[in-house]
Design an enzyme around this catalytic site. Sequence first.
Site, mmCIF file in Angstrom:
data_model
loop_
_atom_site.group_PDB
_atom_site.id
_atom_site.type_symbol
_atom_site.label_atom_id
_atom_site.label_comp_id
_atom_site.label_asym_id
_atom_site.label_seq_id
_atom_site.Cartn_x
_atom_site.Cartn_y
_atom_site.Cartn_z
ATOM 1 N N GLU A 1 9.411 1.844 10.923
ATOM 2 C CA GLU A 1 10.411 2.892 10.726
ATOM 3 C C GLU A 1 9.659 4.201 10.825
ATOM 4 O O GLU A 1 8.879 4.564 9.942
ATOM 5 C CB GLU A 1 11.096 2.728 9.364
ATOM 6 N N CYS B 1 12.899 11.652 7.419
ATOM 7 C CA CYS B 1 12.761 11.253 8.822
ATOM 8 C C CYS B 1 14.090 11.308 9.564
ATOM 9 O O CYS B 1 14.122 11.538 10.775
ATOM 10 C CB CYS B 1 12.153 9.860 8.920
ATOM 11 N N LYS C 1 0.855 -1.178 0.000
ATOM 12 C CA LYS C 1 0.000 0.000 0.000
ATOM 13 C C LYS C 1 0.898 1.236 0.000
ATOM 14 O O LYS C 1 1.456 1.622 1.021
ATOM 15 C CB LYS C 1 -0.921 0.052 1.217
ATOM 16 N N GLY D 1 -4.716 0.568 4.815
ATOM 17 C CA GLY D 1 -3.632 0.309 5.752
ATOM 18 C C GLY D 1 -4.094 -0.465 6.976
ATOM 19 O O GLY D 1 -3.461 -1.431 7.396
ATOM 20 N N GLU E 1 8.943 16.561 15.539
ATOM 21 C CA GLU E 1 9.316 16.430 14.132
ATOM 22 C C GLU E 1 8.466 17.384 13.288
ATOM 23 O O GLU E 1 7.243 17.265 13.242
ATOM 24 C CB GLU E 1 9.109 14.992 13.668
#
Length: 468
Positions: free
Chosen positions: A243, A277, A168, A205, A375
């Site tokens: 991850e 990331c 996906k 998902g 982030e």
Amino acid sequence: MRQLYVRGTWVPSSSGDGTDVVDPATERVIDRVPSGSAHDVDRAVAAAREAFPAWSRTPAAERGARLRAAARLLRERAEQVARIIAADMGAPYAMALKVQTLLPLAVLEDHARMAEELDETGRRAGRSLIVREPAGVVAAITPWNYPLHQVVCKVAPALAAGCTVVLKPSEIAPLAAYAFTEILHEAGLPAGVFNLVSGHGPVVGEALAAHPGVDMVSFTGSTRAGRRVAALAAHTVKRVALELGGKSANVILPGADLRAAVRAGVANAYLNSGQTCSAWSRMLVHRDHYDEAVELAVAATARYTVGDPFDEATRLGPLVSAAQRDRVVRYVNRGQEEGARLVTGGTDPPLERGFYVEPVVFAGVEPGMAIEQEEIFGPVLVIVAYLTEDEAVEIADGTPYGLAGAVWGETEEAAVAVARRLRTGQVAINGGRFDPSAPFGGYKQSGVGRELGEHGLREYQEVKALQF
């Protein structure tokens, strides 16, 4: 509208719905992909389960040959794929070719080699023979920021190990995944070994993560979404590799080459318009060199021209979407509200059209500020002062994340000594370059498991003991 890829052929989605793909530089719709359904997931998983017995028993060298054929096709089409990525998610074309296309090509070739060299006989331990076997059906859920690299980082080791896959891709930038699917088809993968179901995370998902027919889920994305994937996967106790996010520190020690460290740090923080990331989004500098570092960072930032991804002068393309641009702008405003000093950049749109933001440098940043802890996923660099080495390590480790980072020292030994103290998965020493054969993954809330190299391949294997 495009179609899904199931059991070796292109098929329409049962939902009949679709999602527009928008060029972030022009804000124009350039394609449309299916918004898959739970029923589509069922079909794809069934195809992968049917294909698994034969593919898992296929000699590893033959699996490697299929991957090598795919790598040859990707090399032939590298420029075409890079143009797709530049239009799909806004990376400058030169970067889309070198990093977004040729890097995953190297990863694909590496996994072809590993499959060809895979030892399937096992090893003796005491009275037992220890063998590694494919984990089964893998659900690979990938993000938009590196839309081909993240696909290859999951699909290549899974196929090399003998697993079958349902992919996906992100619905925001799915076109590179479609191009790669065409390559895998032409490389001669047996029907059902690889399947693609595009769609939205809460539908496709989540159906994959919870599906009883899926043996392992490998997810790359936000920490928040990763928690959800892990929770859904827990109901069937399937293997999970995550991850996730990062807030990596670039630690510059006294005596290091300050100019080189700042220049490289700025480049890393702004790579892919900061939508990375592992970006070194925090620069940690000793108080005695702080003002000089800020000046160097501002000067380096001035060279990052914002513009059309297909203009050779462009070094920063747009952010991937309006939502991502607005998120970054909110953080820039919040940083100023917290008392940090905006020394370059701002929130005004630099171009009339497109999801652009100017590259930003914040000085006067204190540990604990939101812009230092969270982030941002945009071209925003924060510079933090420290007084002692212990304080530098404490600040570097003082976020919920632990994905990557860098240390610069007067000597390699000095840099390594500090790098060993950091709770993070990957550290560049004095400008060390990214190594696609080295394991990549995080500590803490940056994830579980590793990608790339031998360690990445092992994520897709189970271990069995035959006792005599």
